[in-house]
Scaffold this motif. Structure first.
Motif, PDB file in Angstrom:
ATOM      1  N   SER A  77      47.553  29.042  35.100  1.00 16.15           N
ATOM      2  CA  SER A  77      48.472  30.138  34.818  1.00 16.15           C
ATOM      3  C   SER A  77      48.970  30.781  36.106  1.00 16.15           C
ATOM      4  O   SER A  77      50.147  30.733  36.426  1.00 16.15           O
ATOM      5  CB  SER A  77      47.804  31.172  33.912  1.00 16.15           C
ATOM      6  OG  SER A  77      47.636  30.618  32.620  1.00 16.15           O
ATOM      7  N   SER A  78      48.055  31.402  36.883  1.00 15.55           N
ATOM      8  CA  SER A  78      48.481  32.030  38.143  1.00 15.55           C
ATOM      9  C   SER A  78      48.014  31.240  39.359  1.00 15.55           C
ATOM     10  O   SER A  78      48.601  31.328  40.423  1.00 15.55           O
ATOM     11  CB  SER A  78      47.909  33.449  38.238  1.00 15.55           C
ATOM     12  OG  SER A  78      46.517  33.395  38.548  1.00 15.55           O
ATOM     13  N   ARG A 360      29.293  44.752  42.026  1.00  9.74           N
ATOM     14  CA  ARG A 360      29.755  45.374  40.781  1.00  9.74           C
ATOM     15  C   ARG A 360      28.546  45.673  39.895  1.00  9.74           C
ATOM     16  O   ARG A 360      27.621  44.864  39.801  1.00  9.74           O
ATOM     17  CB  ARG A 360      30.732  44.465  40.042  1.00  9.74           C
ATOM     18  CG  ARG A 360      32.037  44.304  40.785  1.00  9.74           C
ATOM     19  CD  ARG A 360      33.146  43.808  39.880  1.00  9.74           C
ATOM     20  NE  ARG A 360      34.341  43.532  40.675  1.00  9.74           N
ATOM     21  CZ  ARG A 360      35.551  43.339  40.170  1.00  9.74           C
ATOM     22  NH1 ARG A 360      35.730  43.390  38.857  1.00  9.74           N
ATOM     23  NH2 ARG A 360      36.575  43.087  40.956  1.00  9.74           N
TER      24      ARG A 360
HETATM   25  C1  LIG Z   1      41.729  39.443  43.823  1.00 11.51           C
HETATM   26  C2  LIG Z   1      40.971  38.960  42.604  1.00 11.51           C
HETATM   27  C3  LIG Z   1      40.443  39.885  41.697  1.00 11.51           C
HETATM   28  C4  LIG Z   1      39.753  39.462  40.573  1.00 11.51           C
HETATM   29  N1  LIG Z   1      39.215  40.381  39.708  1.00 11.51           N
HETATM   30  C5  LIG Z   1      38.556  39.960  38.612  1.00 11.51           C
HETATM   31  C6  LIG Z   1      37.951  40.882  37.711  1.00 11.51           C
HETATM   32  O1  LIG Z   1      38.016  42.100  37.907  1.00 11.51           O
HETATM   33  N2  LIG Z   1      37.285  40.401  36.637  1.00 11.51           N
HETATM   34  C7  LIG Z   1      37.196  39.061  36.382  1.00 11.51           C
HETATM   35  O2  LIG Z   1      36.611  38.671  35.370  1.00 11.51           O
HETATM   36  N3  LIG Z   1      37.747  38.165  37.228  1.00 11.51           N
HETATM   37  C8  LIG Z   1      38.412  38.580  38.323  1.00 11.51           C
HETATM   38  N4  LIG Z   1      38.953  37.671  39.178  1.00 11.51           N
HETATM   39  C9  LIG Z   1      38.791  36.253  38.891  1.00 11.51           C
HETATM   40  C10 LIG Z   1      39.840  35.727  37.897  1.00 11.51           C
HETATM   41  O3  LIG Z   1      39.609  36.254  36.620  1.00 11.51           O
HETATM   42  C11 LIG Z   1      39.710  34.204  37.853  1.00 11.51           C
HETATM   43  O4  LIG Z   1      40.146  33.705  39.089  1.00 11.51           O
HETATM   44  C12 LIG Z   1      40.499  33.588  36.692  1.00 11.51           C
HETATM   45  O5  LIG Z   1      40.148  32.233  36.572  1.00 11.51           O
HETATM   46  C13 LIG Z   1      41.968  33.722  36.951  1.00 11.51           C
HETATM   47  O6  LIG Z   1      42.693  33.259  35.856  1.00 11.51           O
HETATM   48  P1  LIG Z   1      44.206  32.807  36.113  1.00 11.51           P
HETATM   49  O7  LIG Z   1      44.689  32.204  34.855  1.00 11.51           O
HETATM   50  O8  LIG Z   1      44.934  33.934  36.731  1.00 11.51           O
HETATM   51  O9  LIG Z   1      43.980  31.729  37.263  1.00 11.51           O
HETATM   52  P2  LIG Z   1      44.174  30.123  37.208  1.00 11.51           P
HETATM   53  O10 LIG Z   1      43.718  29.628  38.536  1.00 11.51           O
HETATM   54  O11 LIG Z   1      45.550  29.819  36.779  1.00 11.51           O
HETATM   55  O12 LIG Z   1      43.205  29.662  36.096  1.00 11.51           O
HETATM   56  C14 LIG Z   1      41.846  29.383  36.325  1.00 11.51           C
HETATM   57  C15 LIG Z   1      41.421  28.314  35.325  1.00 11.51           C
HETATM   58  O13 LIG Z   1      41.514  28.839  34.009  1.00 11.51           O
HETATM   59  C16 LIG Z   1      41.990  27.831  33.115  1.00 11.51           C
HETATM   60  N5  LIG Z   1      43.300  28.259  32.592  1.00 11.51           N
HETATM   61  C17 LIG Z   1      44.153  29.168  33.115  1.00 11.51           C
HETATM   62  N6  LIG Z   1      45.197  29.324  32.287  1.00 11.51           N
HETATM   63  C18 LIG Z   1      44.998  28.494  31.247  1.00 11.51           C
HETATM   64  C19 LIG Z   1      45.727  28.208  30.056  1.00 11.51           C
HETATM   65  N7  LIG Z   1      46.870  28.830  29.753  1.00 11.51           N
HETATM   66  N8  LIG Z   1      45.230  27.266  29.202  1.00 11.51           N
HETATM   67  C20 LIG Z   1      44.052  26.649  29.466  1.00 11.51           C
HETATM   68  N9  LIG Z   1      43.329  26.890  30.573  1.00 11.51           N
HETATM   69  C21 LIG Z   1      43.797  27.812  31.442  1.00 11.51           C
HETATM   70  C22 LIG Z   1      42.107  26.549  33.911  1.00 11.51           C
HETATM   71  O14 LIG Z   1      40.919  25.810  33.811  1.00 11.51           O
HETATM   72  C23 LIG Z   1      42.298  27.071  35.323  1.00 11.51           C
HETATM   73  O15 LIG Z   1      41.889  26.134  36.312  1.00 11.51           O
HETATM   74  C24 LIG Z   1      39.608  38.076  40.327  1.00 11.51           C
HETATM   75  C25 LIG Z   1      40.126  37.150  41.232  1.00 11.51           C
HETATM   76  C26 LIG Z   1      40.784  37.579  42.376  1.00 11.51           C
HETATM   77  C27 LIG Z   1      41.292  36.555  43.351  1.00 11.51           C
END
Ligand SMILES: Cc1cc2nc3c(=O)[nH]c(=O)nc-3n(C[C@H](O)[C@H](O)[C@H](O)COP(=O)(O)OP(=O)(O)OC[C@H]3O[C@@H](n4cnc5c(N)ncnc54)[C@H](O)[C@@H]3O)c2cc1C
Length: 462
Positions: A77-78, A360
């Protein structure tokens, strides 16, 4: 990867050309570099192809075509947590980037919100706020709801309301055979169970429906001191967390900002210790609860009642794609000795490449199973460690990784050995995040819906 299989993958990937209205990009083509770039700029993703669907039908056609071509599919997603995917290797994988497939619709009567696959939390928070609702986003506004929720989701509401995955009421997902399934507690309940915490192992999530929380505003903010105060502030925060109601969820960070002109003067070049978070209390009770920390005379104190729409800003997470490397551990306990070990790495007088080292506060509802369960339905440990270094060059990445590894090693005596995969940005054995029964059950569901292992998650369960 052998040259032969690279050539095989690229000729297979060519069969996807033209799908998604032309938004499938192959190596060497003009759109490839922009499309493959994740939020975490350290992750140099080089998939066999990148697809950027706008509709569920386009997701279905890409999944089906990838399966026929003998390629894997990695939903993203991101790209906040893209690091492990690069380690797994993407040479035989179609990266399905959902960032252009977004949207939010609120059902005010039901108190639910439907979030399309690639939507960022900031859009969801803004959409529910006019109705006086809140959602269980994390500290960062531009994390996507899908990946965060699939990984469990740790929010500022967590000690009162548990993991965010517990707020999911339904998931729409394209499975390995190209079918679109909407699952909930009564329809495909095993798949629904697996998706709540089981990561991107089951399919491409095209929408998630969530139960909102009835908070229009919240008492939240941060307290900040110079890092020279970190020994006493860390100790005071630790004592404070031992006896707090579940309505309070906070974190403490030792921060070291480089001297950058883009940063506000109160942060640029400063070493700081910061406590931030939220109190689900009225203002009088919140002031009573915060008094022991305020007695330490912080340099900045922003705790006040704010609209819940402002909550994703309090942690000051980077607002745009950033190169970062990190380290993480779940802590079975934190003692004065733990703090000494932490200060030995990032405390007063230390030079560190880590932007921050953060603890945390978990516990409360996080330690209990959320209603209806899920593959990850609790975090049993009372504290979580997360440390990040900004890594604009390979040298900075190596130094940042080494510092993060040193910090994690220094705190190993207090680590539970478990992990929370959302904060795990390197390839690990995913079973360390689950209890044994849940992991086996997750793998069984995965084998049932994806028998050939089409999907490549950042944290694979197999
Ligand atoms: C600055 C920062 C702050 C953060 N703060 C928090 C926090 O407060 N609490 C917390 O819990 N986490 C936190 N995170 C971690 C974050 O939740 C994880 O990195 C999460 O995996 C991000 O999801 P994304 O979809 O944005 O990222 P992506 O890298 O897009 O997704 C991660 C994985 O999720 C799966 N995925 C994503 N989208 C889909 C979809 N639509 N369908 C199927 N699978 C999918 C895939 O396996 C993918 O590889 C933080 C990370 C950062 C860098």
């Amino acid at each position: 990867m052998a040259l032969e299989s690279t050539l095989d993958s690229s000729s297979s990937a060519a069969s996807l050309r033209g799908l998604c209205g032309g938004r499938v990009h192959l190596p060497g083509e003009p759109g490839y570099d922009a499309a493959r770039t994740p939020w975490n700029l350290v992750a140099d993703q080089r998939p066999a192809a990148v697809a950027v669907p706008h509709t569920v039908a386009e997701v279905v056609e890409v999944v089906r075509a990838a399966a026929v071509a003998g390629l894997h599919v990695a939903p993203q997603s991101s790209g906040h947590n893209a690091g492990p995917l690069v380690e797994h290797g993407l040479g035989d994988t179609v990266l399905v980037r959902l960032h252009e497939m977004t949207g939010v619709s609120v059902d005010p009567e039901a108190g639910t919100v439907r979030v399309v696959g690639g939507t960022l939390w900031q859009e969801v928070v803004a959409a529910v706020a006019p109705y006086g609702f809140a959602v269980m986003h994390g500290s960062s506004p531009d994390v996507a709801a899908a990946g965060y929720l699939l990984g469990g989701g740790l929010s500022w509401y967590a000690r009162r309301h548990g993991l965010a995955a517990g707020s999911i009421t339904a998931v729409e997902v394209v499975l390995a055979d190209g079918t679109l399934v909407r699952c909930d507690a009564t329809h495909e309940p095993e798949l629904f169970w697996a998706l709540r915490g089981g990561g991107g192992n089951l399919g491409v999530v095209t929408a998630v429906e969530l139960r909102t929380l009835p908070y229009a505003d919240v008492h939240a903010g941060m307290l900040m001191w110079d890092r020279v105060r970190s020994p006493e502030v860390l100790r005071a925060w630790l004592d404070w967390t031992r006896d707090l109601p579940e309505s309070v969820t906070t974190a403490i960070r030792v921060l070291s900002f480089p001297p950058l002109p883009d940063l506000p003067p109160f942060l640029s070049g400063r070493q700081l210790v910061v406590v931030d978070g939220a109190l689900l209390e009225d203002d009088e009770r919140a002031a009573e609860l915060l008094a022991p920390l305020r007695a330490l005379d912080p340099e900045i104190d922003t705790f006040a009642r704010i609209p819940t729409a402002g909550l994703p800003q309090i942690h000051m997470d980077p607002p745009q794609p950033t190169p970062g490397v990190s380290g993480h551990a779940l802590l079975a306990e934190v003692t004065d000795e733990t703090l000494v070990a932490l200060l030995g790495e990032v405390g007063p007088g230390r030079t560190t490449p880590l932007l921050f080292a953060e603890i945390r506060h978990l516990g409360g509802a996080l330690a209990r199973p959320v209603g209806g369960g899920g593959a990850l339905d609790r975090l049993p440990d009372p504290y979580l460690l997360f440390a990040v270094a900004i890594a604009p060059t390979p040298e900075a990445a190596a130094a940042g990784r080494a510092a993060a590894d040193r910090l994690v090693a220094a705190l190993r005596p207090w680590s539970s050995g478990r992990r929370f995969l959302n904060f795990t940005e390197n390839a690990v054995d995913a079973r360390t995040a689950y209890d044994e029964d849940s992991y086996d059950r997750l793998c069984r569901v995965r084998s049932a819906v994806d028998p050939t292992g089409l999907f490549q998650a950042n944290h694979p369960a197999r």
